[in-house]
Design a protein around this motif. Structure first.
Motif, PDB file in Angstrom:
ATOM      1  N   THR A  67     -15.401  12.233  16.455  1.00  0.00           N
ATOM      2  CA  THR A  67     -14.577  12.168  17.664  1.00  0.00           C
ATOM      3  C   THR A  67     -14.206  13.562  18.151  1.00  0.00           C
ATOM      4  OG1 THR A  67     -13.572  10.232  16.658  1.00  0.00           O
ATOM      5  CG2 THR A  67     -12.554  11.034  18.668  1.00  0.00           C
TER       6      THR A  67
ATOM      7  N   LEU B  48     -12.115  -0.644   8.188  1.00  0.00           N
ATOM      8  CA  LEU B  48     -11.981  -0.147   6.820  1.00  0.00           C
ATOM      9  C   LEU B  48     -10.543  -0.212   6.321  1.00  0.00           C
ATOM     10  CD1 LEU B  48     -14.887   0.610   6.935  1.00  0.00           C
ATOM     11  CD2 LEU B  48     -14.320   2.963   6.380  1.00  0.00           C
ATOM     12  N   TYR B  49      -9.597   0.090   7.205  1.00  0.00           N
ATOM     13  CA  TYR B  49      -8.215   0.256   6.745  1.00  0.00           C
ATOM     14  C   TYR B  49      -7.264  -0.829   7.212  1.00  0.00           C
ATOM     15  CZ  TYR B  49      -8.893   4.703   4.505  1.00  0.00           C
ATOM     16  OH  TYR B  49      -9.288   5.670   3.626  1.00  0.00           O
ATOM     17  N   LEU B  50      -7.404  -1.259   8.465  1.00  0.00           N
ATOM     18  CA  LEU B  50      -6.393  -2.157   9.008  1.00  0.00           C
ATOM     19  C   LEU B  50      -6.657  -3.611   8.649  1.00  0.00           C
ATOM     20  CD1 LEU B  50      -5.575   0.397  10.393  1.00  0.00           C
ATOM     21  CD2 LEU B  50      -5.498  -0.767  12.567  1.00  0.00           C
TER      22      LEU B  50
ATOM     23  N   ILE C 224      -1.351  -0.182  10.092  1.00  0.00           N
ATOM     24  CA  ILE C 224      -1.364  -0.916   8.820  1.00  0.00           C
ATOM     25  C   ILE C 224      -0.020  -1.579   8.549  1.00  0.00           C
ATOM     26  CG2 ILE C 224      -1.674  -0.723   6.322  1.00  0.00           C
ATOM     27  CD1 ILE C 224      -3.568   1.581   6.785  1.00  0.00           C
TER      28      ILE C 224
ATOM     29  N   ARG D 147       0.834  -1.215   0.000  1.00  0.00           N
ATOM     30  CA  ARG D 147       0.000   0.000   0.000  1.00  0.00           C
ATOM     31  C   ARG D 147       0.868   1.264   0.000  1.00  0.00           C
ATOM     32  NH1 ARG D 147      -4.538  -1.758   4.395  1.00  0.00           N
ATOM     33  NH2 ARG D 147      -5.567   0.173   3.801  1.00  0.00           N
TER      34      ARG D 147
ATOM     35  N   LEU E 210     -13.470   7.903  20.874  1.00  0.00           N
ATOM     36  CA  LEU E 210     -12.424   7.611  19.885  1.00  0.00           C
ATOM     37  C   LEU E 210     -12.349   6.114  19.635  1.00  0.00           C
ATOM     38  CD1 LEU E 210      -9.878   8.596  18.249  1.00  0.00           C
ATOM     39  CD2 LEU E 210      -8.560   7.879  20.208  1.00  0.00           C
ATOM     40  N   TYR E 211     -12.500   5.337  20.705  1.00  0.00           N
ATOM     41  CA  TYR E 211     -12.302   3.899  20.578  1.00  0.00           C
ATOM     42  C   TYR E 211     -13.285   3.289  19.581  1.00  0.00           C
ATOM     43  CZ  TYR E 211     -11.296  -0.880  21.747  1.00  0.00           C
ATOM     44  OH  TYR E 211     -10.920  -2.193  21.655  1.00  0.00           O
TER      45      TYR E 211
ATOM     46  N   VAL F 299     -12.831   4.881  15.912  1.00  0.00           N
ATOM     47  CA  VAL F 299     -11.655   4.344  15.242  1.00  0.00           C
ATOM     48  C   VAL F 299     -11.840   2.859  14.955  1.00  0.00           C
ATOM     49  CG1 VAL F 299      -9.224   3.810  15.601  1.00  0.00           C
ATOM     50  CG2 VAL F 299     -10.044   6.099  15.989  1.00  0.00           C
TER      51      VAL F 299
ATOM     52  N   LEU G 194      -5.226   6.634  21.871  1.00  0.00           N
ATOM     53  CA  LEU G 194      -6.012   6.939  23.071  1.00  0.00           C
ATOM     54  C   LEU G 194      -5.190   7.719  24.098  1.00  0.00           C
ATOM     55  CD1 LEU G 194      -7.988   3.619  23.615  1.00  0.00           C
ATOM     56  CD2 LEU G 194      -8.957   5.846  23.085  1.00  0.00           C
TER      57      LEU G 194
ATOM     58  N   TYR H 164      -1.308   6.825  13.742  1.00  0.00           N
ATOM     59  CA  TYR H 164      -2.196   5.698  14.033  1.00  0.00           C
ATOM     60  C   TYR H 164      -2.216   4.720  12.861  1.00  0.00           C
ATOM     61  CZ  TYR H 164      -6.421   2.940  14.254  1.00  0.00           C
ATOM     62  OH  TYR H 164      -7.283   1.885  14.231  1.00  0.00           O
TER      63      TYR H 164
ATOM     64  N   LEU I 193     -13.362  10.955  12.377  1.00  0.00           N
ATOM     65  CA  LEU I 193     -12.514  11.869  13.148  1.00  0.00           C
ATOM     66  C   LEU I 193     -13.313  13.084  13.580  1.00  0.00           C
ATOM     67  CD1 LEU I 193      -9.155  11.707  11.160  1.00  0.00           C
ATOM     68  CD2 LEU I 193      -9.736  10.561  13.287  1.00  0.00           C
TER      69      LEU I 193
ATOM     70  N   ILE J 276      -3.967   1.777  18.578  1.00  0.00           N
ATOM     71  CA  ILE J 276      -5.082   2.414  19.285  1.00  0.00           C
ATOM     72  C   ILE J 276      -4.623   2.893  20.658  1.00  0.00           C
ATOM     73  CG2 ILE J 276      -6.040   0.268  20.219  1.00  0.00           C
ATOM     74  CD1 ILE J 276      -8.088   3.230  18.995  1.00  0.00           C
TER      75      ILE J 276
ATOM     76  N   LEU K 154     -12.743   2.681  11.494  1.00  0.00           N
ATOM     77  CA  LEU K 154     -11.592   2.892  10.608  1.00  0.00           C
ATOM     78  C   LEU K 154     -10.680   1.666  10.604  1.00  0.00           C
ATOM     79  CD1 LEU K 154     -10.739   6.585  11.445  1.00  0.00           C
ATOM     80  CD2 LEU K 154     -12.282   5.655   9.733  1.00  0.00           C
ATOM     81  N   ARG K 155     -10.609   1.020  11.761  1.00  0.00           N
ATOM     82  CA  ARG K 155      -9.809  -0.179  11.861  1.00  0.00           C
ATOM     83  C   ARG K 155     -10.318  -1.218  10.855  1.00  0.00           C
ATOM     84  NH1 ARG K 155     -11.316  -4.279  15.327  1.00  0.00           N
ATOM     85  NH2 ARG K 155      -9.836  -5.964  15.290  1.00  0.00           N
TER      86      ARG K 155
ATOM     87  N   VAL L  45     -13.047   8.358   7.025  1.00  0.00           N
ATOM     88  CA  VAL L  45     -12.009   8.772   7.986  1.00  0.00           C
ATOM     89  C   VAL L  45     -12.343  10.172   8.505  1.00  0.00           C
ATOM     90  CG1 VAL L  45      -9.579   9.330   8.294  1.00  0.00           C
ATOM     91  CG2 VAL L  45     -10.219   7.380   6.904  1.00  0.00           C
TER      92      VAL L  45
END
Lengths: 502, 483
Positions: free
Chosen positions: B384, B432-434, A150, A106, B422-423, B426, A165, A145, B381, A161, B429-430, B377
């Motif tokens: 948040t 979607l992206y990770l 990633i 990526r 936030l938890y 995110v 946080l 983050y 954000l 995270i 997003l986790r 994203v």
């Protein structure tokens, strides 16, 4: 020409350009990113000829109205402190991007995030409006983050995270502190202008509110530094982050915390800071010794470097706490200035040295041995002479060998702090001994002794790796031998701060 | 009655006329042309927006005080115009994405648009009503259309459940509110807010009781704890465009009505409502956030998040004595319009592409629909409260109001809640992206949704990066409210 604005937003422009490049064309994406970071580096160097070296105040101010209805403006400027940190940022971003040419996963998103991150970091150092500062401060969180999450190691999601946080808790506490300052300005003159707020110190003499605001800022910066006991996010984040991410984290993002202490906490809350200086010095000393001891116990080289950061940032905080403790005592002013010079020098030294150390870990782990266990190697110097020389130099610099940059910084910190808080300084000196011990032990285990036959066929540094590491080694040696040009710039800010704190 | 006063109602009349026209046209248009009705609805909303601008000019520009018409029962001022524009934007964006959503799911396309417009009329009325009876009627107007819309997919049991639950809950709270209003009438002999304010003296506990009961109705509309229980089930079951609408339209209008009722009708010396609302704000944001943490379904998560955001907005009423409070409320609701609609629109794209509303099923969407994921994203954000988004500036405003009013504890609680939030934001997003994509291949994004996401994205970023025009507007709206 608005040179600061140009430097600040060049990476952002680069990020926007990347958005429109096809993600399959990885090579072009890498080259465009490198081009933009190099251009940013050159732009930041162009600040130097415009900078008046005789002036202690913040200069080269560029400003524009932004949200005038509530007293928010776009305002940037530099002094000795922010200038050197900005130069460190632009240099290390170039090297990180160069190192990351080998990243194949990526690529577009990866490079885009680095560019965003660079604008965020530069913005923190340049911003002279609290609102603007906060925007950039938070802007650094998001790319990191994703970089950890990633491209990180096996526990990347947890580390990412946790990092987010922790730092958000601090940021929001600081936001409340900023708002407290703002609302204690007289109505009609309310502004987020840093210089104006520092001049007026609206919370001076308010007792509890000043305490609350101070601790709000403290929490934010202490988590970022990180000071013991707020450091627990650091080993996770540093270890799981991809190599270039660790470099930026250690070299720049940690400095945001110490920069905040020097730039904001000291001049805004001198009385409160003075009152709590010994407590903060205690935390700093614990960080120094704890960081060194835990680093010594590590068998994972990356973790070892990560904990050595806790140790080194402890020195910086010791010096800052010493300067705060000297508040109001005329006879200690010189010592305080020396301590602050040492603190800033250590920020730079740690940035350069630890940046190099994470690259050193990356070179062996990412592309060669795929292990970073300290005990998995042995006699590596004989196999990889160039790599060995670079690594050993960086480790010597980190343990504070005279003639290298780390020594200059630590020397100044100890000299300055000793006149102010001798007991704490003596205890912290213990950390230097432990640091020396674990780095020497590490060198011995990895580079000396019998050669581990598993690694005899490893190739030495290639050209690109050499290009990422040599500039850092050159700087370590150059500023170790002749730190004066750097100190001249740094001293501008330190003496200005001390003058304000008398 | 002065007929010339009708000119202040042109926006309402335009939308109402279009809604009726749509019902008629729906009968004669052949099935394959029904999408035109959506176009007509959009056109009427744009026309109503233009009419709002005319109304503002007729008032004498942004800085001019408002007018009271129809025997003080209806107030047109900058505050009302602001909310009308927000409501029209919400309805318009929802109509836009409904064009992609409803064909194929129901043959009664015209009725969807017609009901959305009727609901819009109610929102416009709520923003201006300064009489308890008119207020009650306009709230009911919005509610009745919303019940129908929530349960519109007749063959979908979840949609049915949503409609019925929403109705039962709404009917009960409206009843309580009506009782509260009747107490206010009994205490003062008037239903007009201006008269109530003048006559409500030494009412004591009775006034507290009346305000408390009235809060049930408003609380239902804005999803305030303890009147929030309907929210997750209705949000999950209702067709997603309708959920998106419910989360911003009635919520914003509910706050408009609440602010007008309390600030004009209930003098602080009689009922110390900021203290009451400080407690409700604290409970609402905390309950919403803690329960949102547990959700795996994106629509349910956004439902609890919408409860939490109601809690943040209530800070404004708690910190009423700060000049930043009402401005913060106004700004926040605009920010919320963009970021929350955006989040729901992306949820629609994700649901179309993966056939599920569960967050883990959206894994790897960033590889399959990069632009839409990138927009998400920004929305997450922004929800948040991370700069440089509208959500951040809104929170900044509200936190500032709390600090200014000396409510540091509430500001600190809001900060803690933001960190909790936030938890789960995110977490999206986790996924979607990770996480790696669950299936290969790009996810198609229909044209209407594409525009909807884009508008929400631009709105979220523009209002965050350059809030000055909105700040000017809300500052005037605050200053002139009640003058």
């Amino acid at each position: 020409m608005p040179i600061l604005t140009l430097t600040l937003f060049l990476p952002l422009v680069g990020a926007l350009v990347l958005l429109f490049l096809p993600k399959e064309d990885a090579d072009r994406i890498r080259r465009v990113t490198l081009g933009f970071t190099l251009a940013t580096f050159v732009a930041s160097l162009l600040i130097l000829p415009r900078f008046e070296f005789g002036r202690r105040e913040i200069q080269l101010i560029e400003q524009a109205a932004w949200i005038p209805a509530v007293g928010i403006q776009y305002k940037v400027g530099v002094d000795g402190l922010s200038l050197v940190l900005a130069l460190l940022t632009t240099l290390l971003t170039v090297l990180s991007v160069l190192y990351s040419f080998r990243e194949t996963h990526r690529v577009k998103e990866y490079n885009l995030l680095f560019l965003l991150l660079e604008t965020g970091m530069l913005g923190v150092f340049f911003a002279l409006d609290f609102f603007l500062f906060y925007v950039f401060w938070e802007l650094t969180l998001v790319p990191m983050y994703f970089l950890i999450g990633i491209w990180g190691g096996p526990r990347r999601e947890y580390a990412a995270i946790k990092f987010f946080l922790y730092t958000l808790v601090g940021s929001l506490a600081m936001l409340l502190g900023i708002l407290l300052l703002y609302f204690h300005l007289p109505p009609g003159q309310r502004t987020f202008d840093v210089l104006e707020i520092v001049r007026q110190r609206p919370l001076a003499g308010t007792g509890l509110l000043a305490q609350l605001a101070f601790w709000g800022f403290f929490l934010s910066f202490a988590i970022k530094v990180p000071m013991w006991p707020f450091h627990t996010w650091l080993p996770d984040a540093h270890v799981e982050a991809p190599t270039a991410g660790s470099v930026i984290l250690a070299a720049i993002l940690l400095k945001l915390g110490t920069y905040g202490f020097v730039r904001f906490s000291l001049p805004l809350f001198p009385e409160v800071f003075h009152q709590h200086a010994l407590l903060i010095a205690t935390l700093a000393v614990i960080g120094v010794i704890y960081g060194a001891l835990v680093a010594m116990a590590q068998t994972d080289l990356k973790k070892l470097v990560a904990y050595s950061s806790v140790n080194h940032m402890g020195y910086v905080m010791l010096a800052v706490a010493a300067a705060a403790y000297a508040y109001g005592r005329q006879e200690l002013a010189d010592a305080a200035a020396t301590a602050l010079n040492g603190a800033t020098m250590e920020m730079l030294a740690h940035g350069i040295i630890t940046g190099a150390l994470f690259l050193v870990v990356g070179v062996i782990y990412d592309d060669r041995a795929h292990t970073r266990g300290v005990d998995d190697f042995g006699g590596l110097w004989a196999v990889l002479p160039k790599y060995g020389a670079v690594s050993i130099t960086a480790m010597f610099a980190s343990l504070g060998l005279p003639g290298l940059m780390g020594f200059v910084a630590e020397f100044l910190i100890f000299v300055g702090s000793f006149s102010i808080i001798p007991v704490f300084t003596a205890l912290a000196a213990l950390g230097v001994v432990i640091t020396a011990a674990f780095f020497l032990w590490t060198i011995q285990r990895i580079f000396l002794g019998p050669t581990n036959p598993r690694w005899v066929n490893l190739p030495d540094l290639d050209r690109r790796e050499a290009w990422t590491l040599f500039p850092l080694v050159v700087l370590m040696i150059a500023f170790g031998v002749y730190p004066k040009p750097l100190l001249d710039i740094i001293n501008l800010t330190s003496s200005q701060l001390v003058a304000m704190l008398r | 009655m002065n007929w010339a006063d009708l000119r202040w109602l042109v926006p309402e009349l335009v939308v109402a006329a279009a809604a009726v026209a749509l019902l008629g046209a729906d009968l004669v248009l052949p099935a394959d042309r029904k999408r035109w009705l959506g176009g007509l609805a959009l056109a009427s909303l744009v026309a109503a927006g233009a009419a709002c601008a005319v109304v503002l000019t007729d008032l004498g520009g942004l800085g001019a005080p408002g007018v009271r018409v129809f025997a003080d029962t209806y107030t047109v001022d900058a505050f009302a115009v602001y909310f009308k524009l927000v409501a029209l934007a919400a309805v318009a964006l929802v109509v836009l994405v409904s064009l992609d959503y409803f064909p194929g799911r129901t043959p009664h396309l015209g009725e969807v648009f017609s009901l959305l417009l009727f609901s819009g009329v109610g929102l416009l009325l709520m923003a201006s009503a300064s009489d308890l009876i008119l207020l009650l009627l306009s709230i009911e107007f919005v509610s009745l259309s919303s019940y129908l819309l929530a349960g519109f997919l007749k063959r979908d049991p979840k949609s049915n459940e949503a409609g019925v639950k929403y109705f039962l809950y709404g009917a009960a709270t409206t009843g309580v509110m009506a009782y509260g209003f009747s107490l206010l009438y009994g205490l003062t002999g008037s239903t007009i807010l201006y008269d109530i304010a003048a006559r409500l003296d030494r009412a004591g506990p009775a006034a507290y009781l009346a305000v408390g009961m009235a809060l049930a109705g408003f609380g239902f509309k804005v999803s305030m704890v303890p009147f929030h229980q309907w929210t997750p089930d209705v949000y999950e079951g209702a067709p997603t465009p309708i959920t998106a609408f419910l989360s911003v339209g009635p919520k914003a209008a509910g706050f408009a009505a609440l602010v007008r009722t309390l600030s004009i009708g209930i003098p602080l010396e009689q009922v110390n409502w900021p203290v009451l609302l400080a407690a409700l704000s604290a409970v609402t944001m905390t309950v919403g956030n803690l329960l949102a943490l547990l959700q795996r379904n994106l629509k349910r998560m956004l439902a609890y998040s919408s409860i939490a955001h109601a809690g943040y907005v209530l800070i404004a009423l708690a910190a009423w004595k700060s000049a930043w409070a009402l401005q913060g409320l106004l700004y926040y609701l605009l920010a919320y319009l963009f970021m929350n609609l955006g989040a729901f629109f992306v949820a629609m794209v994700a649901a179309e592409g993966t056939g599920s509303d569960e967050i883990p099923d959206h894994a790897g969407l960033s590889q399959r629909a990069p632009w839409v994921a990138g927009a998400m994203v920004v929305f997450m954000l922004s929800l948040t409260g991370i700069p440089p988004t509208a959500g951040f500036f809104g929170k900044f405003y509200l936190f500032a109001a709390a600090v200014d009013a000396g409510l540091l504890w509430l500001a600190a609680l809001a900060v803690a809640n933001s960190v909790i939030s936030l938890y789960y934001y995110v977490g999206v997003l986790r996924a979607l992206y990770l996480m790696p994509p669950a299936a290969p291949g790009p996810v198609p994004v229909p044209a209407g949704l594409r525009v909807g996401v884009l508008v929400a994205l631009i709105g979220t970023l523009a209002a965050g990066l350059y809030p000055e025009p909105v700040v000017t507007f809300v500052e005037v709206a605050r200053r002139l409210l009640g003058s």
